[in-house]
Structure formats: structure tokens, C-alpha cells
Write a protein that holds these residues in place. Structure first.
Motif, mmCIF file in Angstrom:
data_model
loop_
_atom_site.group_PDB
_atom_site.id
_atom_site.type_symbol
_atom_site.label_atom_id
_atom_site.label_comp_id
_atom_site.label_asym_id
_atom_site.label_seq_id
_atom_site.Cartn_x
_atom_site.Cartn_y
_atom_site.Cartn_z
ATOM 1 N N THR A 1 -20.655 33.893 22.407
ATOM 2 C CA THR A 1 -22.026 33.432 22.176
ATOM 3 C C THR A 1 -22.034 31.918 22.227
ATOM 4 N N ARG A 2 -23.051 31.355 22.868
ATOM 5 C CA ARG A 2 -23.175 29.894 22.916
ATOM 6 C C ARG A 2 -23.703 29.375 21.584
ATOM 7 N N ILE A 3 -23.139 28.280 21.146
ATOM 8 C CA ILE A 3 -23.556 27.680 19.884
ATOM 9 C C ILE A 3 -24.819 26.841 20.115
ATOM 10 N N PRO A 4 -25.846 27.016 19.302
ATOM 11 C CA PRO A 4 -27.065 26.221 19.454
ATOM 12 C C PRO A 4 -26.798 24.733 19.190
ATOM 13 N N ILE A 5 -27.554 23.884 19.861
ATOM 14 C CA ILE A 5 -27.382 22.437 19.734
ATOM 15 C C ILE A 5 -27.555 21.984 18.285
ATOM 16 N N ASP A 6 -28.473 22.618 17.549
ATOM 17 C CA ASP A 6 -28.659 22.250 16.136
ATOM 18 C C ASP A 6 -27.374 22.444 15.345
ATOM 19 N N ASN A 7 -26.655 23.507 15.631
ATOM 20 C CA ASN A 7 -25.402 23.765 14.918
ATOM 21 C C ASN A 7 -24.308 22.800 15.357
ATOM 22 N N ILE A 8 -24.325 22.391 16.622
ATOM 23 C CA ILE A 8 -23.368 21.385 17.069
ATOM 24 C C ILE A 8 -23.612 20.075 16.324
ATOM 25 N N MET A 9 -24.878 19.727 16.128
ATOM 26 C CA MET A 9 -25.204 18.501 15.386
ATOM 27 C C MET A 9 -24.722 18.584 13.939
ATOM 28 N N ILE A 10 -24.894 19.726 13.319
ATOM 29 C CA ILE A 10 -24.441 19.907 11.934
ATOM 30 C C ILE A 10 -22.919 19.755 11.863
ATOM 31 N N LEU A 11 -22.218 20.378 12.794
ATOM 32 C CA LEU A 11 -20.754 20.276 12.804
ATOM 33 C C LEU A 11 -20.294 18.851 13.062
ATOM 34 N N ALA A 12 -20.959 18.151 13.981
ATOM 35 C CA ALA A 12 -20.590 16.766 14.282
ATOM 36 C C ALA A 12 -20.727 15.895 13.039
ATOM 37 N N ARG A 13 -21.837 16.048 12.322
ATOM 38 C CA ARG A 13 -22.031 15.276 11.079
ATOM 39 C C ARG A 13 -20.979 15.651 10.039
ATOM 40 N N PHE A 14 -20.763 16.956 9.864
ATOM 41 C CA PHE A 14 -19.835 17.448 8.852
ATOM 42 C C PHE A 14 -18.410 16.949 9.102
ATOM 43 N N TYR A 15 -17.958 17.044 10.359
ATOM 44 C CA TYR A 15 -16.607 16.624 10.700
ATOM 45 C C TYR A 15 -16.504 15.136 11.012
ATOM 46 N N ASP A 16 -17.651 14.449 11.072
ATOM 47 C CA ASP A 16 -17.730 13.022 11.390
ATOM 48 C C ASP A 16 -17.069 12.712 12.734
ATOM 49 N N VAL A 17 -17.483 13.485 13.736
ATOM 50 C CA VAL A 17 -17.056 13.244 15.115
ATOM 51 C C VAL A 17 -18.295 13.270 16.006
ATOM 52 N N SER A 18 -18.182 12.675 17.178
ATOM 53 C CA SER A 18 -19.320 12.644 18.094
ATOM 54 C C SER A 18 -19.571 14.034 18.690
ATOM 55 N N MET A 19 -20.807 14.239 19.102
ATOM 56 C CA MET A 19 -21.137 15.490 19.776
ATOM 57 C C MET A 19 -20.397 15.591 21.109
ATOM 58 N N ASP A 20 -20.148 14.440 21.752
ATOM 59 C CA ASP A 20 -19.375 14.443 22.998
ATOM 60 C C ASP A 20 -17.985 15.021 22.769
ATOM 61 N N TYR A 21 -17.388 14.696 21.640
ATOM 62 C CA TYR A 21 -16.057 15.211 21.325
ATOM 63 C C TYR A 21 -16.112 16.723 21.085
ATOM 64 N N ILE A 22 -17.085 17.167 20.304
ATOM 65 C CA ILE A 22 -17.194 18.599 20.018
ATOM 66 C C ILE A 22 -17.439 19.399 21.295
ATOM 67 N N THR A 23 -18.293 18.907 22.164
ATOM 68 C CA THR A 23 -18.633 19.654 23.377
ATOM 69 C C THR A 23 -17.566 19.565 24.455
ATOM 70 N N GLY A 24 -16.604 18.688 24.276
ATOM 71 C CA GLY A 24 -15.553 18.541 25.266
ATOM 72 C C GLY A 24 -15.887 17.547 26.365
ATOM 73 N N ALA A 25 -17.038 16.856 26.239
ATOM 74 C CA ALA A 25 -17.409 15.839 27.232
ATOM 75 C C ALA A 25 -16.492 14.629 27.135
ATOM 76 N N SER A 26 -15.871 14.456 25.962
ATOM 77 C CA SER A 26 -14.939 13.354 25.741
ATOM 78 C C SER A 26 -13.752 13.860 24.935
ATOM 79 N N ASN A 27 -12.602 13.299 25.186
ATOM 80 C CA ASN A 27 -11.413 13.625 24.395
ATOM 81 C C ASN A 27 -11.115 12.555 23.359
ATOM 82 N N ILE A 28 -12.007 11.574 23.253
ATOM 83 C CA ILE A 28 -11.862 10.496 22.273
ATOM 84 C C ILE A 28 -12.603 10.915 21.010
ATOM 85 N N GLN A 29 -11.881 10.988 19.913
ATOM 86 C CA GLN A 29 -12.446 11.455 18.657
ATOM 87 C C GLN A 29 -13.136 10.304 17.930
#
Length: 74
Positions: free
Chosen positions: A40-68
Motif C-alpha cells: 500500500t502506498r503511504i499517504p503524503i500526510d503520513n510521510i510528513m508526520i514521519l519526517a517531523r517525528f524522525y527529524d529528517v527531510s521528506m526527500d530522505y524518506i521518499t528516497g529522492a535523496s540519500n543525504i539525511q
């Protein structure tokens, strides 16, 4: 790296269970497991929540960047 692999890697790096993260997102553990497996694809809202929680960029979570880099502050 695909986003589903990345969210599993980050979760494991923080020693969290799928249930811990599912609770954060207010979803069931099975739904979160489906995100990690790529079933199942993760909704963008949940990606934003995870990015804030883990304190990483959305680019890192989505795999668009390997720089944390940190989640952008306001």
C-alpha cells in the motif's frame, strides 16, 4: 532506495515497532506493515508526520535523496 525500505530502515534505527509507528499515525499495525512491504502506498500526510517525528527531510524518506538532512524548521 525505495520509500518503503527507507521507512523500515529508519524505524529500526530508532528501535521502534511497527505498532509504535502505527500508533503515531493513528492507523492499524497491519496498514503500516503494508506501507513497509510496498503493498500500500503511504499517504503524503503520513510521510510528513514521519519526517517531523524522525527529524529528517521528506526527500530522505521518499528516497529522492540519500543525504539525511533535518526536517525544515519554520
Amino acid at each position: 532506495m525505495k520509500y518503503n525500505e527507507r521507512i523500515r530502515e529508519i524505524r529500526e534505527d530508532h528501535s521502534l515497532t511497527q505498532q509504535n509507528v502505527a500508533d503515531l499515525l493513528h492507523i492499524g499495525q497491519r496498514t503500516y506493515a503494508d506501507y513497509e512491504s510496498g503493498k500500500t502506498r503511504i499517504p503524503i500526510d503520513n510521510i510528513m508526520i514521519l519526517a517531523r517525528f524522525y527529524d529528517v527531510s521528506m526527500d530522505y524518506i521518499t528516497g529522492a535523496s540519500n543525504i539525511q538532512s533535518e526536517y525544515p524548521k519554520k
